[in-house]
Design an enzyme around this catalytic site. Structure first.
Site, PDB file in Angstrom:
ATOM      1  N   GLN A 275      18.045  49.679   3.907  1.00  0.00           N
ATOM      2  CA  GLN A 275      18.528  51.070   3.728  1.00  0.00           C
ATOM      3  C   GLN A 275      17.358  52.041   3.674  1.00  0.00           C
ATOM      4  O   GLN A 275      17.304  53.031   4.390  1.00  0.00           O
ATOM      5  CB  GLN A 275      19.277  51.211   2.401  1.00  0.00           C
ATOM      6  CG  GLN A 275      20.474  50.329   2.224  1.00  0.00           C
ATOM      7  CD  GLN A 275      21.275  50.795   1.022  1.00  0.00           C
ATOM      8  OE1 GLN A 275      22.075  51.729   1.144  1.00  0.00           O
ATOM      9  NE2 GLN A 275      21.092  50.186  -0.134  1.00  0.00           N
TER      10      GLN A 275
ATOM     11  N   ALA B 251      12.795  43.975  -0.014  1.00  0.00           N
ATOM     12  CA  ALA B 251      13.047  43.387  -1.331  1.00  0.00           C
ATOM     13  C   ALA B 251      14.210  42.415  -1.215  1.00  0.00           C
ATOM     14  O   ALA B 251      15.044  42.542  -0.312  1.00  0.00           O
ATOM     15  CB  ALA B 251      13.394  44.473  -2.354  1.00  0.00           C
TER      16      ALA B 251
ATOM     17  N   TYR C  14       8.507  50.105  -4.200  1.00  0.00           N
ATOM     18  CA  TYR C  14       9.709  50.608  -4.873  1.00  0.00           C
ATOM     19  C   TYR C  14      10.202  49.580  -5.883  1.00  0.00           C
ATOM     20  O   TYR C  14      10.141  48.376  -5.631  1.00  0.00           O
ATOM     21  CB  TYR C  14      10.809  50.923  -3.837  1.00  0.00           C
ATOM     22  CG  TYR C  14      10.345  52.012  -2.896  1.00  0.00           C
ATOM     23  CD1 TYR C  14      10.570  53.357  -3.187  1.00  0.00           C
ATOM     24  CD2 TYR C  14       9.596  51.701  -1.754  1.00  0.00           C
ATOM     25  CE1 TYR C  14      10.083  54.360  -2.352  1.00  0.00           C
ATOM     26  CE2 TYR C  14       9.113  52.696  -0.918  1.00  0.00           C
ATOM     27  CZ  TYR C  14       9.355  54.022  -1.221  1.00  0.00           C
ATOM     28  OH  TYR C  14       8.863  55.010  -0.406  1.00  0.00           O
TER      29      TYR C  14
ATOM     30  N   TYR D 211      16.968  39.291 -10.845  1.00  0.00           N
ATOM     31  CA  TYR D 211      16.487  40.338  -9.932  1.00  0.00           C
ATOM     32  C   TYR D 211      15.534  41.283 -10.670  1.00  0.00           C
ATOM     33  O   TYR D 211      14.423  41.561 -10.209  1.00  0.00           O
ATOM     34  CB  TYR D 211      17.697  41.096  -9.364  1.00  0.00           C
ATOM     35  CG  TYR D 211      17.342  42.396  -8.671  1.00  0.00           C
ATOM     36  CD1 TYR D 211      16.730  42.403  -7.420  1.00  0.00           C
ATOM     37  CD2 TYR D 211      17.639  43.632  -9.270  1.00  0.00           C
ATOM     38  CE1 TYR D 211      16.411  43.608  -6.788  1.00  0.00           C
ATOM     39  CE2 TYR D 211      17.334  44.835  -8.649  1.00  0.00           C
ATOM     40  CZ  TYR D 211      16.715  44.816  -7.407  1.00  0.00           C
ATOM     41  OH  TYR D 211      16.395  46.000  -6.785  1.00  0.00           O
TER      42      TYR D 211
HETATM   43  N1  LIG Z   1      19.893  48.980  -3.377  1.00  0.00           N
HETATM   44  C1  LIG Z   1      19.831  49.477  -4.599  1.00  0.00           C
HETATM   45  O1  LIG Z   1      20.841  49.840  -5.205  1.00  0.00           O
HETATM   46  C2  LIG Z   1      18.495  49.621  -5.303  1.00  0.00           C
HETATM   47  C3  LIG Z   1      18.484  50.103  -6.626  1.00  0.00           C
HETATM   48  C4  LIG Z   1      17.259  50.257  -7.273  1.00  0.00           C
HETATM   49  C5  LIG Z   1      16.088  49.924  -6.621  1.00  0.00           C
HETATM   50  N2  LIG Z   1      16.135  49.437  -5.348  1.00  0.00           N
HETATM   51  C6  LIG Z   1      14.871  49.085  -4.703  1.00  0.00           C
HETATM   52  O2  LIG Z   1      14.696  49.957  -3.611  1.00  0.00           O
HETATM   53  C7  LIG Z   1      14.004  49.289  -2.558  1.00  0.00           C
HETATM   54  C8  LIG Z   1      14.769  49.415  -1.254  1.00  0.00           C
HETATM   55  O3  LIG Z   1      16.020  48.754  -1.400  1.00  0.00           O
HETATM   56  P1  LIG Z   1      17.175  48.884  -0.298  1.00  0.00           P
HETATM   57  O4  LIG Z   1      18.354  49.446  -0.996  1.00  0.00           O
HETATM   58  O5  LIG Z   1      16.651  49.529   0.919  1.00  0.00           O
HETATM   59  O6  LIG Z   1      17.439  47.344  -0.036  1.00  0.00           O
HETATM   60  P2  LIG Z   1      18.102  46.643   1.235  1.00  0.00           P
HETATM   61  O7  LIG Z   1      18.945  47.593   1.984  1.00  0.00           O
HETATM   62  O8  LIG Z   1      18.693  45.373   0.723  1.00  0.00           O
HETATM   63  O9  LIG Z   1      16.845  46.317   2.136  1.00  0.00           O
HETATM   64  C9  LIG Z   1      15.933  45.326   1.785  1.00  0.00           C
HETATM   65  C10 LIG Z   1      15.255  44.887   3.057  1.00  0.00           C
HETATM   66  O10 LIG Z   1      14.354  43.838   2.688  1.00  0.00           O
HETATM   67  C11 LIG Z   1      14.430  42.856   3.673  1.00  0.00           C
HETATM   68  N3  LIG Z   1      14.048  41.541   3.188  1.00  0.00           N
HETATM   69  C12 LIG Z   1      14.703  40.714   2.363  1.00  0.00           C
HETATM   70  N4  LIG Z   1      14.020  39.561   2.255  1.00  0.00           N
HETATM   71  C13 LIG Z   1      12.933  39.681   3.050  1.00  0.00           C
HETATM   72  C14 LIG Z   1      11.853  38.819   3.385  1.00  0.00           C
HETATM   73  N5  LIG Z   1      11.770  37.578   2.908  1.00  0.00           N
HETATM   74  N6  LIG Z   1      10.905  39.278   4.230  1.00  0.00           N
HETATM   75  C15 LIG Z   1      10.981  40.517   4.759  1.00  0.00           C
HETATM   76  N7  LIG Z   1      11.983  41.364   4.512  1.00  0.00           N
HETATM   77  C16 LIG Z   1      12.948  40.947   3.652  1.00  0.00           C
HETATM   78  C17 LIG Z   1      15.885  42.837   4.125  1.00  0.00           C
HETATM   79  O11 LIG Z   1      15.918  42.244   5.404  1.00  0.00           O
HETATM   80  P3  LIG Z   1      17.289  41.954   6.198  1.00  0.00           P
HETATM   81  O12 LIG Z   1      17.672  43.299   6.764  1.00  0.00           O
HETATM   82  O13 LIG Z   1      16.866  40.982   7.235  1.00  0.00           O
HETATM   83  O14 LIG Z   1      18.233  41.419   5.190  1.00  0.00           O
HETATM   84  C18 LIG Z   1      16.220  44.311   4.105  1.00  0.00           C
HETATM   85  O15 LIG Z   1      15.981  44.887   5.367  1.00  0.00           O
HETATM   86  C19 LIG Z   1      13.784  47.867  -3.048  1.00  0.00           C
HETATM   87  O16 LIG Z   1      12.532  47.753  -3.618  1.00  0.00           O
HETATM   88  C20 LIG Z   1      14.845  47.697  -4.115  1.00  0.00           C
HETATM   89  O17 LIG Z   1      14.483  46.713  -5.066  1.00  0.00           O
HETATM   90  C21 LIG Z   1      17.307  49.297  -4.672  1.00  0.00           C
END
Ligand SMILES: NC(=O)c1ccc[n+]([C@@H]2O[C@H](COP(=O)([O-])OP(=O)(O)OC[C@H]3O[C@@H](n4cnc5c(N)ncnc54)[C@H](OP(=O)(O)O)[C@@H]3O)[C@@H](O)[C@H]2O)c1
Length: 311
Positions: free
Chosen positions: A16, A64, A103, A129
């Site tokens: 995202q 992540a 992040y 997590y």
């Molecule tokens: N989502 C939330 O509600 C939330 C809340 C608080 C903080 N955050 C933090 O915000 C940041 C961005 O999160 P987001 O919402 O963008 O998460 P997301 O949509 O789940 O995206 C995470 C990305 O990481 C990739 N990934 C997972 N395992 C991997 C690996 N082994 N090697 C390389 N890439 C890998 C995934 O790849 P695939 O596309 O192949 O699956 C995905 O593209 C993260 O640090 C997260 O912890 C998120």
């Protein structure tokens, strides 16, 4: 000052936030956007290889392991992606004299009390997590790398899977749903996160590396205001109707967390105090309702596109 665009290695480019960062930063920076197939964060050799090949000025880690419930069953994988990989990225960035933007999450806190969490408050994650993300933060802080760690909350956007899309899909199929009303936080759009990251970087344009080094710290970064998941869902549906989306839904019930048990325990108080971001960078986050109203038409369009794509 040279005219060369600063180089960015962006991991997790298909997530995202990663997707939004790639689109937001590409005009100003030479972005090497690497999705998992090009940079797998469980592969330490590949991480080191990519950093050596690209030699970026800045590494932005948007990758992540974010499957909060599944992480309870896969702690090793969650720690490999969220803790060990950031440690290697930090080490590699320091080796080539680059800086790191990373992040993290409200889930590093235990959710007690009702006050917004400040950066210096004691983290005490309730689930695997959150523990893995905290370990990632600690590894970066313990390294020599200039860094910005942005802790955010309740992320959604047009690209990827999230609560907004789930609510829209369920509301088109069901007449009733029940949503948790006792976890409080700030929904935050990936577009807002990417724009704010770009604004912070643009303040440091002359020398982003020096700028990051001088402001190296952890910052809370989420939209302003607060709501529950029930409040968030209600606003999604109100705006969906305004955007002429047909909904089958008639009633949305409030339920306590105890009525919806999940493998991972979640914090009840996810409020983040973003005043440090304001003090250091002079940035005032938009309200979560404003960010949602801006993002929703794009989310609706992406869902329509996905549903009409041939399989
Ligand atoms: N989502 C939330 O509600 C939330 C809340 C608080 C903080 N955050 C933090 O915000 C940041 C961005 O999160 P987001 O919402 O963008 O998460 P997301 O949509 O789940 O995206 C995470 C990305 O990481 C990739 N990934 C997972 N395992 C991997 C690996 N082994 N090697 C390389 N890439 C890998 C995934 O790849 P695939 O596309 O192949 O699956 C995905 O593209 C993260 O640090 C997260 O912890 C998120």
């Amino acid at each position: 000052m040279s005219n060369r665009k600063p180089g960015i290695l962006l991991s997790g480019a298909n997530g995202q936030l990663g997707w939004e960062l790639n689109h937001t930063l590409s005009p100003q920076y030479e972005v090497h956007a690497l999705e998992r197939s090009k940079l797998d964060l469980t592969n330490s050799k590949q991480i080191r290889q990519r950093v050596s090949e690209i030699k970026p000025d800045i590494i932005i880690n948007a990758a992540a392991y974010t499957a909060v419930d599944k992480a309870e069953q896969e702690p090793e994988l969650a720690f490999a992606v969220n803790a060990e990989a950031p440690a290697i990225l930090a080490e590699e960035a320091a080796r080539i004299d680059a800086s790191l933007i990373h992040y993290s999450t409200d889930y590093v806190f235990d959710g007690s009390g009702t006050q917004p969490w400040r950066e210096e408050d004691r983290p005490a994650p309730l689930n695997v997590y959150g523990k893995s993300k905290l370990a990632g933060e600690q590894a970066i802080k313990a390294s020599a790398v200039p860094h910005l760690i942005f802790r955010t909350s309740w992320v959604y956007g047009a690209h990827g899977h999230n609560f907004v899309k789930t609510i829209l899909r369920m509301a088109s199929e069901k007449e009733e749903m029940s949503i948790i009303d006792d976890q409080i936080g700030a929904p935050t759009s990936s577009a807002f996160l990417a724009n704010t990251t770009a604004q912070v970087l643009s303040q440091l344009t002359d020398n982003p590396k020096k700028g990051i080094a001088e402001n190296s710290d952890t910052y809370h970064l989420c939209c302003s205001g607060e709501t529950s998941w029930h409040g968030f869902a209600s606003e999604i549906l109100r705006l969906a109707e305004q955007n002429d989306v047909h909904l089958a839904l008639k009633t949305i019930h409030r339920i306590p967390t105890s009525a919806y048990p999940t493998p991972a325990q979640r914090p009840q108080n996810s409020r983040l105090d973003c005043s440090r971001l304001n003090k250091v960078f002079g940035l005032q986050p938009v309200t979560w309702q404003t960010a949602l109203a801006q993002a929703l038409p794009h989310i609706i369009a992406s869902q329509i596109e996905a549903s009409t794509k041939p399989t």
